[in-house]
Design an enzyme around this catalytic site. Sequence first.
Site, short mmCIF file in Angstrom:
data_model
loop_
_atom_site.label_atom_id
_atom_site.label_comp_id
_atom_site.label_asym_id
_atom_site.label_seq_id
_atom_site.Cartn_x
_atom_site.Cartn_y
_atom_site.Cartn_z
N LYS A 35 0.84 -1.20 0.00
CA LYS A 35 0.00 0.00 0.00
C LYS A 35 0.88 1.25 0.00
O LYS A 35 2.01 1.20 0.48
CB LYS A 35 -0.84 0.03 1.29
CG LYS A 35 -2.01 -0.92 1.30
CD LYS A 35 -2.82 -0.72 2.57
CE LYS A 35 -4.03 -1.64 2.59
NZ LYS A 35 -4.99 -1.40 1.51
N ARG A 65 -10.60 -11.23 1.53
CA ARG A 65 -11.44 -12.25 0.90
C ARG A 65 -10.76 -13.63 0.94
O ARG A 65 -11.43 -14.64 0.91
CB ARG A 65 -11.79 -11.81 -0.53
CG ARG A 65 -10.61 -11.60 -1.40
CD ARG A 65 -10.93 -10.78 -2.65
NE ARG A 65 -11.06 -9.34 -2.37
CZ ARG A 65 -11.37 -8.43 -3.29
NH1 ARG A 65 -11.59 -8.79 -4.52
NH2 ARG A 65 -11.48 -7.16 -2.97
N1 BES Z 1 -8.25 -3.46 4.12
C1 BES Z 1 -8.36 -3.05 2.77
C2 BES Z 1 -9.63 -2.27 2.50
C3 BES Z 1 -9.69 -0.88 3.06
C4 BES Z 1 -9.03 0.15 2.43
C5 BES Z 1 -10.48 -0.61 4.14
C6 BES Z 1 -9.14 1.43 2.94
C7 BES Z 1 -10.60 0.66 4.62
C8 BES Z 1 -9.92 1.69 4.01
C9 BES Z 1 -8.37 -4.26 1.84
O1 BES Z 1 -7.64 -5.34 2.25
C10 BES Z 1 -7.81 -3.80 0.53
O2 BES Z 1 -6.70 -3.37 0.51
N2 BES Z 1 -8.62 -3.89 -0.50
C11 BES Z 1 -8.22 -3.44 -1.78
C12 BES Z 1 -8.79 -4.42 -2.77
C13 BES Z 1 -8.26 -4.24 -4.16
C14 BES Z 1 -6.79 -4.56 -4.25
C15 BES Z 1 -9.05 -5.13 -5.08
C16 BES Z 1 -8.81 -2.05 -2.00
O3 BES Z 1 -9.91 -1.79 -1.55
O4 BES Z 1 -8.13 -1.23 -2.62
ZN ZN Z 2 -5.60 -5.26 1.69
#
Ligand code: BES
Ligand code: ZN
Length: 498
Positions: free
Chosen positions: A269, A343
């Site tokens: 990230k 997921r």
């Molecule tokens: N934990 C995150 C989702 C998230 C992001 C929650 C910001 C709250 C605030 C999750 O694991 C994630 O990173 N999801 C990705 C999925 C994508 C790579 C398909 C996302 O939402 O960008």
């Molecule tokens: Zn994630």
Amino acid sequence: MKVSVSPGHNIDGTLILPLLEGSECVPESLEAGLHTALKSQINRILSDGDFKAKAKSTMSIIGSEGGKAVMVGLGKEQDADIHAYRKAGAAVVASRKKAHGTDFTARFSGASIEAMGAFVEGMMLRDYSYDHYKLKDDDDDEEKEITVRINCDEAQEKELNTLIQNHVGVVSGVHLSRDLGNCPPNDMYPEAFADRAWEWAKQYDNVNVTIINYDQAVKAGMGGLVAVGMGSARKPCMVIFEMNSESKGRGPMLVGKGITFDTGGISLKPGANMDEMKYDMGGSATVFGTMEALAATGYAGKVTAITCMAENMPSSNAQRPGDVIKTLSGKTIEVLNTDAEGRLVLSDGLWKAGEFDPEYIIDFATLTGACVVALGHEATGLWSNDDDFRTRIHEAGNAVDELAWPMPLLPAFEKEMTDSKIADTRNLGAGRYGGANTAAAFLKQFVPNRGYKKDGEQITWAHMDIAGTYWGAKTNSMVGNGATGVHVRTIYHLITNG
Ligand code: BES
Ligand code: ZN
Ligand code: ZN
């Protein structure tokens, strides 16, 4: 907070006066024992229109000849439902200053028992701060416990007391969820969560906690949980909570995403606000908090829960984008982005849930940024394979003022997530659009049929994406900052009120 209910007219400490918009003087029924000078001060303020009692507004008065009061607005009479009372109670605690002290007496004019109970519930919910990591100042009044006495009619005393005691139990669940979420990630890692669950269960005869550790998870074939957690020195685990397991028939099953820190893994990230990813175990915290709410209030029915705990780290031992993993269900997943890890752990948790033959499964997850794009911090995304069930959850949320908004579970999204050239499913949609929906559709692939029968009926299931509501919800007046503990009350209501 210590709360007592008494029909007397004594005012201990600061008087709390909840008032309807348009009140021009202190209602006669509330006057008993009120300092005369303080009463005229309040009446002057009200008749001059200096305090209009708008919803959630407060004003404090220090009596010129003694006594203190806090007026709090309930808004217009036609809008003064239990939610307005709950918000008013929270507003009193939010506006508390040193001068108010820690002792309060609340008096209501013509409020129902439910409304008075909700007011106290709001006070208790808002009376929370996470200060375990701060030096304590023993002389600080604000750190002392608040005491509240509720003056009511003699005929209301017993029922109100019972209602408040129930709120005490449920609020302890909300506060537990917040404590778990707010805990810094160096101290909140998968096994630390499991240890807390284990210790917690000791106080209840009707609750049992089982931990599936890393080696057991590998052996069992929990490829999703293992793949996400293997890059971290803090190994993943699954925690199973069983309440009243002896009780006959089917019970609800709650499943939580428990990523104690989500760096994104090799699909790292960006740095900004990455600290917030300590809240990525919010789904598991919701589940644990709900179990506490149920246990603390003496719920006698069967309830089971599974939390999928892992830390998503990049390392030489981490999974890579491009890996194909085999989950507990036997289905394989092409991991196209290691940041779509929630997921993966849930695929094993949902499949495992089938072993308990539950009445229904609800999962909770801070699953997608896309859900925050869609609904902001105002509502949780809600998906289900059963329209009536989705409506029931939506209504349970409305009943306690925690909005869960219906979202679509469409075949087209499922198709997008099964379109891998080399595996049964893929963990990434084809594009950015509808990311919260493709994630929900992905999860549906791992909800078992009853009895794991190949052509059987899929177990009733709902998915709640709490990415926008578990923290950072500034409009949630039940909490000052940090984790909100959202949906402990929703699910408590769903389970105990049908
Ligand atoms: N934990 C995150 C989702 C998230 C992001 C929650 C910001 C709250 C605030 C999750 O694991 C994630 O990173 N999801 C990705 C999925 C994508 C790579 C398909 C996302 O939402 O960008
Ligand atoms: Zn994630
Ligand atoms: Zn995540």
